[in-house]
Design an enzyme around this catalytic site. Structure first.
Site, PDB file in Angstrom:
ATOM      1  N   GLU A  69     -26.462 -70.004   0.003  1.00 49.52           N
ATOM      2  CA  GLU A  69     -25.827 -69.458   0.607  1.00 49.52           C
ATOM      3  C   GLU A  69     -24.639 -69.234   0.159  1.00 49.52           C
ATOM      4  O   GLU A  69     -23.399 -69.282   0.304  1.00 49.52           O
ATOM      5  CB  GLU A  69     -25.270 -70.657   1.935  1.00 49.52           C
ATOM      6  CG  GLU A  69     -26.236 -70.885   2.787  1.00 49.52           C
ATOM      7  CD  GLU A  69     -25.825 -72.188   3.656  1.00 49.52           C
ATOM      8  OE1 GLU A  69     -26.806 -72.345   4.675  1.00 49.52           O
ATOM      9  OE2 GLU A  69     -24.860 -72.724   3.516  1.00 49.52           O
ATOM     10  N   GLU A 119     -35.742 -70.859   7.358  1.00 50.49           N
ATOM     11  CA  GLU A 119     -35.056 -71.895   8.303  1.00 50.49           C
ATOM     12  C   GLU A 119     -35.056 -71.588   9.657  1.00 50.49           C
ATOM     13  O   GLU A 119     -34.237 -71.648  10.394  1.00 50.49           O
ATOM     14  CB  GLU A 119     -33.626 -72.386   7.469  1.00 50.49           C
ATOM     15  CG  GLU A 119     -33.684 -72.868   6.159  1.00 50.49           C
ATOM     16  CD  GLU A 119     -32.096 -73.239   5.777  1.00 50.49           C
ATOM     17  OE1 GLU A 119     -31.428 -73.561   6.447  1.00 50.49           O
ATOM     18  OE2 GLU A 119     -32.055 -73.360   4.599  1.00 50.49           O
TER      19      GLU A 119
END
Length: 558
Positions: free
Chosen positions: A327, A433
């Site tokens: 991220e 995810e």
């Protein structure tokens, strides 16, 4: 078969001197290249607009707004209910760069973001996106920037597709081609090589070729029901937290890999491959107190120790991919401590230790929605290019990781458009995810997301973020505490069964001893029976994208 305009996967990540022609000839947009001035376009109050011509003769609309955000001219279109719209355009700004968003005002008065990109001065950037209309009536399409710049617009397109048309594209045009192959099987005698006509050939799937998995938690080590449920369905696992730095070195200098080691051993016993999640996480809030307190030199030393420890332990084929700096479009802990090249340098170090395992750039909100300016596809591409261009990184096996945490109503056209755009990186793409926020149609929307991912020709694998916990799931539970499926779990089982099937249960060889089999990609046991054989002949066969009836006939000697 539903007949319609074929879906166009064309996208661009280059900034070009001239825009490309509009997709679908503009679709429902009239005067999409502004060749007849601003005909069919409306200039809103406070906007000054004109049509200009470049030195190459290309016409485009230029719009300037008093104040921010800058807005363009808009076009009113008649929108249909329950219809997906694919959007694209080419944009430029008068100076510097600006984040530019495509906005659709729907017939029921909502303002829906349909796409976003970083537009630059001096060259044209493509924006590709989309949205869904659930009502009929007039809608409006326009573009707006977050800076006081003039926006140049050209080659605008808005193409409608009914839900049935959209589904047909991904099932027939994409999934039917990307996930299956037709191959020839030649049955011949081992003694003289003579063909064996009228032999019966059957194929039994041993392992599906498309990687589909779920997050796994440490509870699986002590729960046989959890183990049986998980390993009977999924071929890939991502450990939810157990491989992260804070889970393996909570106290400085005290490493403990017993839990991830045991989870990896369990996965290996069942043939489940594991993604390495993660080497580092760029989020400040996930850093341990002892890490946050380190100065630059101490931090580099601690990071080097962590990196060498985890990558050496699980590299070399034990994991099938690394989420390297998790991220790092949204967060910048390591960049703030060590400078703007911190992430590319980490990729370089990981690649030196484990050069054969794909290194993923794992990020959220890139494919989910267009209003997060930190993670739009153009910024993802720029970050990936920064990693690629770092000295020594030219040979890295990089990959695109898209977390895919969707809200209660996923924007499916935007999802497909973003995948089209990121496919231009020419790297493997995984949805890493996947979950869908709870809502009245959660199961339906999860099915749409999974079908869209599976149906896109450039998606190479999918992992859901639906790990079971005794205390409850992160966002989306597939089962209850007795491992009985909930509605979303039923959707997952239905799709697993569908993706593993193939229409030919048994086929017969022709006079030349040849039979064609149309099979989903995977590993098969191919069995040949014939009255002249004392017993059946069984061979293991792998079917993948390189398999083709015209190029890869399989010679089975019996």
């Amino acid at each position: 078969m539903v007949q319609s305009v074929p879906y166009d996967h064309t996208a661009s990540i280059e900034c070009l001197s001239n825009p490309m022609i509009p997709l679908y000839s503009g679709g429902v947009i009239k005067n999409s290249e502004f060749n007849v001035g601003l005909t069919d376009w409306t200039v809103p109050l406070g906007v000054q607009a004109t049509v200009n011509r470049s030195s190459s003769g290309n016409k485009f609309a230029e719009a300037r707004t008093d104040g921010q955000p800058s807005r363009t001219v808009y076009q009113t279109v008649q929108m249909q209910p329950n219809t997906h719209y694919s959007l694209s355009a080419w944009l430029q700004v008068s100076a510097g760069t600006a984040n530019v968003m495509a906005v659709v005002r729907t017939p029921d008065g909502q303002f829906v973001a349909a796409g976003a990109t970083v537009a630059k001065s001096g060259c044209w950037s493509m924006i590709k996106g989309g949205m869904t209309s659930y009502s009929s009536g007039q809608g409006q399409l326009y573009f707006e920037a977050d800076a006081a710049v003039a926006i140049w617009v050209d080659s605008v397109s808005l193409q409608p597709f009914t839900f049935d048309e959209w589904d047909a594209h991904r099932q027939q045009q994409s999934a039917g081609r990307a996930r299956r192959s037709t191959l020839g099987v030649v049955v011949a005698r081992g003694t003289d090589g003579a063909p064996v006509p009228n032999a019966t050939v059957t194929a039994e799937l041993l392992r599906p070729g498309f990687p589909f998995g779920n997050a796994m938690t440490r509870e699986i080590l002590d729960n046989p029901a959890y183990e049986q449920w998980f390993t009977s369905r999924f071929t890939v696992a991502t450990f939810e937290n157990e491989m992260k730095w804070y889970a393996t070195e909570g106290r400085q200098g005290h490493e403990d890999y017993r839990v991830p080691d045991a989870m990896l051993a369990l996965a290996e016993r069942h043939g489940v491959r594991v993604r390495g999640h993660n080497v580092f996480w760029d989020d400040q809030s996930t850093q341990m107190a002892w890490v946050r307190s380190l100065g630059p030199d101490e931090l580099r030393a601690a990071m080097d120790k962590r990196l060498r420890s985890v990558v050496s332990r699980y590299g070399g084929g034990k994991v099938i991919g690394w989420d390297v700096v998790n991220e790092n479009l949204h967060w910048s802990f390591y960049e703030g401590k060590l400078g703007p090249d911190a992430s590319p340098a980490i990729y370089h170090q990981v690649g030196k230790i484990d050069g054969e395992t794909p290194l993923f750039m794992n990020e959220f909100n890139t494919v989910e929605q267009p209003v997060d300016m930190s993670a739009m596809a153009s910024k993802y591409v720029a970050k990936m290019n920064q990693i690629r261009s770092f000295p020594g990184n030219g040979g890295l096996k990089l990959a695109v990781g898209l977390e895919s945490h969707f809200g209660a109503t996923p924007n499916i056209p935007f999802m497909r458009a973003t995948l089209d755009t990121l496919a231009q990186l020419k790297l493997p793409i995984w949805l890493t995810e996947i979950d869908v926020a709870n809502g009245t149609n959660q199961a339906q929307h999860l099915e749409e997301v999974l079908r869209e991912g599976y149906g896109h020709p450039n998606v190479d694998g999918m992992v859901m973020w639906a790990a079971w916990h005794a205390t409850g799931c992160y966002v989306m539970c597939l089962t209850d505490d007795e491992f009985k499926n909930l509605a979303v779990g039923d959707v997952v089982d239905k799709l697993i069964a569908e993706w593993r099937t193939h229409p030919v249960a048994a086929a017969t060889t022709d006079a030349d001893g040849v039979v064609e089999l149309d099979l989903a990609h995977g590993e098969y046991n191919v069995t040949v029976t014939h009255p002249s054989l004392v017993s059946s002949a069984v061979r293991t066969l792998t079917v993948d994208a390189s398999s083709s009836s015209s190029e890869n006939a399989i010679d089975i000697r019996v």
